[in-house]
Write a protein that holds these residues in place. Structure first.
Motif, PDB file in Angstrom:
ATOM      1  N   SER A  81       0.817  -1.211   0.000  1.00 27.55           N
ATOM      2  CA  SER A  81       0.000   0.000   0.000  1.00 27.55           C
ATOM      3  C   SER A  81       0.853   1.265   0.000  1.00 27.55           C
ATOM      4  O   SER A  81       0.466   2.278  -0.587  1.00 27.55           O
ATOM      5  CB  SER A  81      -0.945   0.000   1.209  1.00 27.55           C
ATOM      6  N   THR A  82       2.007   1.233   0.641  1.00 29.20           N
ATOM      7  CA  THR A  82       2.917   2.379   0.576  1.00 29.20           C
ATOM      8  C   THR A  82       3.546   2.487  -0.803  1.00 29.20           C
ATOM      9  O   THR A  82       3.792   3.593  -1.309  1.00 29.20           O
ATOM     10  CB  THR A  82       3.992   2.274   1.668  1.00 29.20           C
ATOM     11  N   PHE A  84       2.035   1.929  -3.505  1.00 36.12           N
ATOM     12  CA  PHE A  84       1.042   2.586  -4.359  1.00 36.12           C
ATOM     13  C   PHE A  84       1.344   4.082  -4.486  1.00 36.12           C
ATOM     14  O   PHE A  84       1.102   4.680  -5.545  1.00 36.12           O
ATOM     15  CB  PHE A  84      -0.372   2.418  -3.791  1.00 36.12           C
ATOM     16  N   TRP A 106      -7.010  -4.074  -5.488  1.00 27.34           N
ATOM     17  CA  TRP A 106      -5.696  -3.511  -5.176  1.00 27.34           C
ATOM     18  C   TRP A 106      -5.166  -2.653  -6.321  1.00 27.34           C
ATOM     19  O   TRP A 106      -4.533  -1.621  -6.089  1.00 27.34           O
ATOM     20  CB  TRP A 106      -4.721  -4.619  -4.792  1.00 27.34           C
ATOM     21  N   LYS A 109      -6.927   0.596  -5.993  1.00 24.09           N
ATOM     22  CA  LYS A 109      -6.349   1.419  -4.931  1.00 24.09           C
ATOM     23  C   LYS A 109      -5.024   2.031  -5.367  1.00 24.09           C
ATOM     24  O   LYS A 109      -4.723   3.191  -5.034  1.00 24.09           O
ATOM     25  CB  LYS A 109      -6.169   0.584  -3.663  1.00 24.09           C
ATOM     26  N   ALA A 110      -4.228   1.267  -6.110  1.00 31.46           N
ATOM     27  CA  ALA A 110      -2.961   1.798  -6.616  1.00 31.46           C
ATOM     28  C   ALA A 110      -3.209   2.979  -7.543  1.00 31.46           C
ATOM     29  O   ALA A 110      -2.507   4.004  -7.484  1.00 31.46           O
ATOM     30  CB  ALA A 110      -2.185   0.700  -7.335  1.00 31.46           C
ATOM     31  N   GLU A 113      -4.245   6.115  -5.563  1.00 29.54           N
ATOM     32  CA  GLU A 113      -3.104   6.784  -4.943  1.00 29.54           C
ATOM     33  C   GLU A 113      -2.298   7.562  -5.979  1.00 29.54           C
ATOM     34  O   GLU A 113      -1.857   8.689  -5.728  1.00 29.54           O
ATOM     35  CB  GLU A 113      -2.202   5.753  -4.257  1.00 29.54           C
ATOM     36  N   THR A 152      -1.363  -5.575 -11.423  1.00 30.60           N
ATOM     37  CA  THR A 152      -1.358  -6.406 -10.220  1.00 30.60           C
ATOM     38  C   THR A 152      -1.415  -7.849 -10.698  1.00 30.60           C
ATOM     39  O   THR A 152      -2.408  -8.276 -11.278  1.00 30.60           O
ATOM     40  CB  THR A 152      -2.560  -6.076  -9.316  1.00 30.60           C
ATOM     41  N   ASP A 176       2.770  -5.174  -9.104  1.00 31.67           N
ATOM     42  CA  ASP A 176       2.545  -5.557  -7.715  1.00 31.67           C
ATOM     43  C   ASP A 176       2.350  -7.068  -7.714  1.00 31.67           C
ATOM     44  O   ASP A 176       1.333  -7.578  -8.179  1.00 31.67           O
ATOM     45  CB  ASP A 176       1.302  -4.836  -7.186  1.00 31.67           C
ATOM     46  N   SER A 178       2.440  -9.015  -4.910  1.00 33.54           N
ATOM     47  CA  SER A 178       2.370  -9.358  -3.492  1.00 33.54           C
ATOM     48  C   SER A 178       1.873 -10.771  -3.237  1.00 33.54           C
ATOM     49  O   SER A 178       2.365 -11.444  -2.333  1.00 33.54           O
ATOM     50  CB  SER A 178       1.476  -8.364  -2.752  1.00 33.54           C
ATOM     51  N   THR A 208       8.508  -5.459   2.897  1.00 37.36           N
ATOM     52  CA  THR A 208       8.108  -5.315   1.501  1.00 37.36           C
ATOM     53  C   THR A 208       9.356  -5.424   0.643  1.00 37.36           C
ATOM     54  O   THR A 208      10.360  -4.751   0.910  1.00 37.36           O
ATOM     55  CB  THR A 208       7.441  -3.949   1.244  1.00 37.36           C
TER      56      THR A 208
END
Length: 366
Positions: A81-82, A84, A106, A109-110, A113, A152, A176, A178, A208
């Motif tokens: 999330s950081t 992003f 996600w 959200k990216a 941001e 993502t 991303d 993740s 991360t």
């Protein structure tokens, strides 16, 4: 000490299962790390003992993922999330746009941001079909003035995954990863940057990983970006500018050693395919009793999302599964349903047990 037979069937989406062998080794070393008389959690991050752990973790990640020499491996904090925000802060100039391919919550959200720091556009979204698929490569076109393309690679909430990646030419591709990093081999050279929270396949929460190509770093904005949010800060200091999450990095290092012992990513991929097939095969053979969310060619090997034929039976399924020792099968709170996260450390036996439970539940309730 719990045996394998006594451990829960852990299908949590993250933080998620860790290899039992890793937990047992950490347990043995917890109080006295390699004769130092201290726990690793007590060691200075400037000490030779910790620096060996830190540098070996980087070396093992480079080996397992076959990361080329022109990439930097960073251990950061703040989760994906950081990232992003860090990505556009560093790599989105005022005179360019960034492309965000939206395949789930996600990536949305990216993109949200990134809009705080510059202009973005969306070459594809699967929102209209409730994010049930990954785009075909010929569905994607990118504008000339694109600073980077962001994807993502695996969508934990909706259970979709990229298995082919777009050729973006001279436009940097950022991913991303993740929830599927280290689950199968990836040609790192196709990407200008890969980032991932550790808590799915790499270790515990709190670390991360960022893998960044040198030419992307060279174009980064370093004016008016806070020191801790600049990638060059961490590159210059080997991710030791401030106190890193030392225990999390130690655990990540143990997971990487475990992955090497399993036979590397080729062997891990084969096992992940076998694990996922156990559950997808039950869904496909159920004549609609279980309904998978993702289109078949977009199905994730990491997050298997499905519904039971009606809402009451679904509640009953989840309640009985919990009573039988299955943990984490509830779908994400935003979409409901069921989800089995079958990350690297989830054993084959757990997936086999779930598939047998699903078959038996259908027999009793059809």
């Amino acid at each position: 000490m719990l045996t394998k037979a006594q451990r829960a069937y852990n299908f949590n989406a993250g933080p998620s299962a860790l290899p039992l062998e890793v937990l047992e080794k950490a347990q043995k070393e917890l109080v006295d790390f390699q004769g130092t008389g201290m726990s690793l959690m007590e060691l200075s991050h400037r000490s030779p003992a910790y620096e060996q752990v830190h540098n070996q973790a980087i070396a093992n990640l480079k080996e397992l993922m076959n990361i080329p020499d022109n990439y930097q491996v960073l251990f950061l904090q703040g989760g994906a999330s950081t990232q992003f925000a860090m990505v556009p802060m560093n790599f989105l100039p005022a005179d360019q746009k960034a492309a965000y391919v939206l395949t789930g919550a996600w990536s949305e959200k990216a993109n949200k941001e990134a809009k705080m720091f510059g202009d973005t556009y969306v070459p594809f979204t699967s929102k209209e079909t409730n994010h049930n698929r990954i785009p075909k490569l010929d569905e994607l076109t990118f504008e000339d003035n694109t600073a980077y393309v962001h994807i993502t690679s695996n969508n934990t909430i909706f259970g979709t995954e990229w298995f082919e990646f777009p050729d973006t030419g001279d436009i940097p591709l950022i991913a991303d990863m993740s929830s599927d990093i280290m689950s199968h081999p990836v040609d790192v050279s196709k990407f200008a940057m890969i980032y991932a929270g550790a808590q799915k396949n790499l270790g515990p929460s709190g670390v991360t990983v960022a893998i960044v190509r040198d030419d992307l770093l060279a174009r980064a904005n370093i004016e008016n970006v806070p020191t801790m949010l600049r990638y060059d800060t961490h590159v210059k200091n080997n991710s030791l500018y401030n106190t890193p999450p030392t225990f999390g990095i130690y655990m990540l290092g143990l997971v990487l050693e475990w992955a090497k012992e399993q036979g590397g990513l080729e062997a891990i991929t084969k096992r992940n395919q076998e694990k996922a097939a156990l559950i997808y095969d039950v869904i496909d053979a159920s004549n609609g009793f279980y309904r998978g969310h993702a289109e078949k060619d977009s199905r994730s090997l990491m997050n298997i999302t499905f519904r039971v034929s009606n809402e009451e039976l679904e509640k009953q399924f989840l309640a009985e599964a919990k009573a039988a020792g299955f943990v984490g099968l509830n779908g994400h709170r935003s979409v409901g349903g069921c989800r089995a996260s079958t990350y690297n450390a989830v054993p084959y036996e757990a997936c086999k047990a779930l598939s047998e439970f699903m078959i038996e539940f259908q027999k009793k309730n059809s």
